[in-house]
Write an enzyme that holds these catalytic residues in place. Structure first.
Site, short mmCIF file in Angstrom:
data_model
loop_
_atom_site.label_atom_id
_atom_site.label_comp_id
_atom_site.label_asym_id
_atom_site.label_seq_id
_atom_site.Cartn_x
_atom_site.Cartn_y
_atom_site.Cartn_z
N TYR A 1 0.84 -1.20 0.00
CA TYR A 1 0.00 0.00 0.00
C TYR A 1 0.87 1.25 0.00
CZ TYR A 1 -3.71 3.28 0.90
OH TYR A 1 -4.59 4.32 0.77
N PHE B 1 -7.05 21.48 -24.94
CA PHE B 1 -7.36 20.06 -25.01
C PHE B 1 -8.61 19.85 -24.15
CE2 PHE B 1 -7.25 15.55 -24.07
CZ PHE B 1 -7.32 15.10 -25.37
N THR B 2 -9.44 18.92 -24.57
CA THR B 2 -10.78 18.77 -23.96
C THR B 2 -10.75 18.65 -22.44
OG1 THR B 2 -10.61 16.41 -24.41
CG2 THR B 2 -11.78 17.73 -26.05
N ASP C 1 2.26 20.13 -20.78
CA ASP C 1 1.53 18.88 -20.99
C ASP C 1 2.48 17.98 -21.78
OD1 ASP C 1 0.07 16.75 -21.92
OD2 ASP C 1 -1.78 17.89 -22.17
N LYS D 1 0.37 7.48 -23.56
CA LYS D 1 0.80 7.78 -24.93
C LYS D 1 2.30 7.49 -25.08
CE LYS D 1 -3.19 10.27 -24.59
NZ LYS D 1 -4.05 10.25 -23.39
N ARG E 1 -12.89 15.17 -34.20
CA ARG E 1 -12.22 16.26 -33.50
C ARG E 1 -12.67 17.57 -34.15
NH1 ARG E 1 -10.00 14.84 -28.55
NH2 ARG E 1 -12.22 14.52 -28.56
N PHE F 1 -18.72 14.58 -26.53
CA PHE F 1 -18.33 13.72 -27.65
C PHE F 1 -18.21 12.25 -27.27
CE2 PHE F 1 -14.86 15.81 -25.52
CZ PHE F 1 -14.05 14.76 -25.16
C1 P61 Z 1 -6.48 11.01 -26.89
F1 P61 Z 1 -11.30 12.13 -27.12
N1 P61 Z 1 -5.73 12.06 -24.92
O1 P61 Z 1 -5.76 11.80 -27.52
P1 P61 Z 1 -5.90 10.87 -20.07
N2 P61 Z 1 -3.44 15.80 -22.57
C2 P61 Z 1 -3.34 15.38 -23.83
C3 P61 Z 1 -4.02 14.24 -24.23
O2 P61 Z 1 -3.92 13.84 -25.47
C4 P61 Z 1 -4.82 13.52 -23.27
C5 P61 Z 1 -4.87 14.01 -21.94
C6 P61 Z 1 -4.18 15.14 -21.62
C7 P61 Z 1 -6.53 11.12 -25.44
C8 P61 Z 1 -7.58 10.37 -24.66
C9 P61 Z 1 -8.81 11.20 -24.73
O3 P61 Z 1 -11.36 14.28 -25.65
C10 P61 Z 1 -10.65 13.21 -25.23
O4 P61 Z 1 -4.84 9.90 -19.66
C11 P61 Z 1 -2.51 16.15 -24.79
O5 P61 Z 1 -6.72 10.40 -21.23
O6 P61 Z 1 -6.74 11.27 -18.92
C12 P61 Z 1 -5.57 12.40 -23.66
O7 P61 Z 1 -5.07 12.13 -20.54
C13 P61 Z 1 -5.69 13.33 -20.90
C14 P61 Z 1 -9.61 11.15 -25.83
C15 P61 Z 1 -9.00 12.21 -23.84
C16 P61 Z 1 -10.54 12.14 -26.06
C17 P61 Z 1 -9.94 13.21 -24.07
O8 P61 Z 1 -7.12 10.10 -27.42
#
Ligand code: P61
Length: 464
Positions: free
Chosen positions: A78, A130-131, A221, A264, A388, A455
């Protein structure tokens, strides 16, 4: 022997395949039923009904044998797991940040950072939204302000660093709101919503200098920093002889901390972190992580997952890996481009972005061209992509109206180390097939709209 630089040598994978996963082939009738059931939203398809899954590169990478071996070394205590210390060491060595707060994925790091740093009424300038990042800034009472260069919003601009900040825009934001209302400037590498476009080291240095002048932090980021570093090596004067690791380190050294989705660049299926240089901010983040994620030495990850991230971080800065990764995306992009299909140029880091507005010029943004195109592509071949555009951009919280983004895109996102060149050929051919029949494509209307990040779960029906 031919030199390394011979123009006849194309990219190739620095690995071979040890295990395979069977893919189900579907008929058009089956896909027709599946996309209807999914409300014409590719996020709602069952993965089993997908042939080539280019929805995202997030958490979809193939781990290496070393990462899998690391999973067996998980210390699931833990508190104080040995894998946490390995991860901390990797973050310090590769990124150079002083403190690590593990989280279960990127948006959790964004949540914690936003809650501890943003006050109601603050603004957060950044190189395109970013979303999830923007939503967490808004939930903390802040507002995102876009300061990316105009070229980033133009799918046809060939600018080599479309992730660059427009310094005049940033200066105007600072003059208008005052440094006291800017908790940090948010700098993404390989800017996702722009099409995976890099920021240059020179531009980041200038951002740093401007922020230093006003005492404003720069938060990075770092989700795709290694991919950004590859473009710097390829394109930025004076950087060709730097290693990917040195460029990554140079980027991080110009910033005060980062949020990271390890799903990623870091080649894992789950994981993330917040890394910070500031002792007080770190203290606040560590207090917060135990409320939302888990103890500060696991933050929502299993010990084995932290080990896989630590190993993946090292693999992410390997030149041959990143060259093949970006090379595969470029291969797909060139092939699609050769068919005359409009895409975002230059081809980005993690996917090929179709320009749905130019692809379907007869469709108004009100009938969601990108959402429509993603559904059509799935119908044609079982290839899953991601909208997107207008659906992703959501509504303006102040006016309640749909935002109408300049970029109306479909993202063909390539998972790392997963698909072959023949898969890329199938994708490009399917895009060309849909392009040939584009005049007959009609739009969609939204029949269910969730309040946040719509979305992901929105549902649609074809317009009559
Ligand atoms: C992606 F449709 N990306 O590209 P988490 N920052 C950045 C990202 O690309 C990102 C996160 C933070 C995704 C997954 C995803 O609208 C969407 O580990 C540059 O996914 O929490 C994630 O990181 C967030 C897809 C996220 C989406 C949000 O496919």
């Amino acid at each position: 022997m031919a030199s390394e630089a011979t123009r006849h040598r194309s990219w190739a994978e620095p690995y071979k395949i040890k295990m395979v996963e069977h893919l189900k082939m579907t008929t058009r009738a089956e896909r027709d039923a599946a996309i209807r059931e999914a409300g014409y939203n590719t996020f709602l398809l069952k993965s089993e009904d997908v042939y080539i899954d280019l929805l995202t590169d997030s958490g979809t990478s193939a781990m290496s044998d070393r990462q899998w071996a690391g999973m067996m070394l998980g210390d699931e205590a833990y508190a104080g797991s040995r894998n946490f210390y390995h991860l901390e060491e990797a973050v310090r060595e590769i990124y150079g940040y002083k403190h690590l707060v593990p989280t279960h994925q990127g948006r959790s790091a964004e949540h914690i950072l936003s809650q501890i740093a943003i006050k109601p009424g603050d603004v957060v300038p950044g190189n395109m939204y970013f979303t999830t990042t923007r939503l967490h800034q808004e939930l903390a009472g802040g507002r995102f302000v876009d300061v990316i260069i105009d070229e980033a919003h133009d799918s046809a601009s060939e600018h080599p660093f479309k992730g660059d900040v427009d310094l005049a825009k940033l200066e105007r934001v600072i003059a208008e709101y005052g440094a006291d209302h800017i908790p940090y400037v948010c700098i993404a590498t390989a800017v996702n919503m722009a099409g995976g476009q890099p920021i240059s080291l020179a531009n980041l240095r200038a951002v740093r200098a401007l922020c230093d002048k006003h005492g404003i932090r720069v938060i990075h980021d770092a989700t795709r920093v290694a991919e950004n570093a590859y473009f710097i090596k390829e394109r930025e004067p004076g950087c060709a002889d730097m290693t990917i690791a040195a460029i990554v380190r140079a980027i991080c050294d110009l910033t005060d901390g980062c949020t990271m989705s390890a799903k990623k660049d870091a080649l894992v299926n789950i994981g993330g972190f917040l890394a910070l240089n500031d002792d007080d901010l770190f203290d606040a983040a560590r207090n917060m992580v135990v409320v939302y994620e888990g103890l500060h030495t696991y933050g929502g990850m299993a010990g084995r997952d932290m080990e896989a991230v630590a190993i993946g971080l090292h693999e992410s800065v390997d030149y041959e890996h990143i060259k093949a990764r970006v090379g595969q995306v470029a291969y797909l992009g060139r092939k699609i481009h050769e068919f005359g299909v409009p895409i975002v140029v230059p081809i980005g880091s993690h996917g090929v972005f179709l320009d749905a507005e130019a692809f379907l010029p007869h469709l108004d943004q009100d009938v969601y061209p990108a959402q429509t195109l993603a559904a059509e592509l799935y119908l044609d071949s079982g290839v899953r992509s991601m909208e997107r555009g207008t659906v992703s951009a959501g509504r303006d919280p102040e006016t309640g109206q749909d935002r109408r983004p300049k970029l109306e895109l479909v993202r063909l996102t390539v998972p790392r180390r997963v698909y072959t060149q023949a898969h890329m050929d199938v994708v490009a051919e399917s895009v060309a097939e849909v392009f040939d029949h584009r005049d007959a494509i009609k739009g969609l209307r939204m029949v269910y709209e969730p309040a946040q990040l719509r979305f992901f779960q929105a549902r649609f029906e074809p317009v009559a």
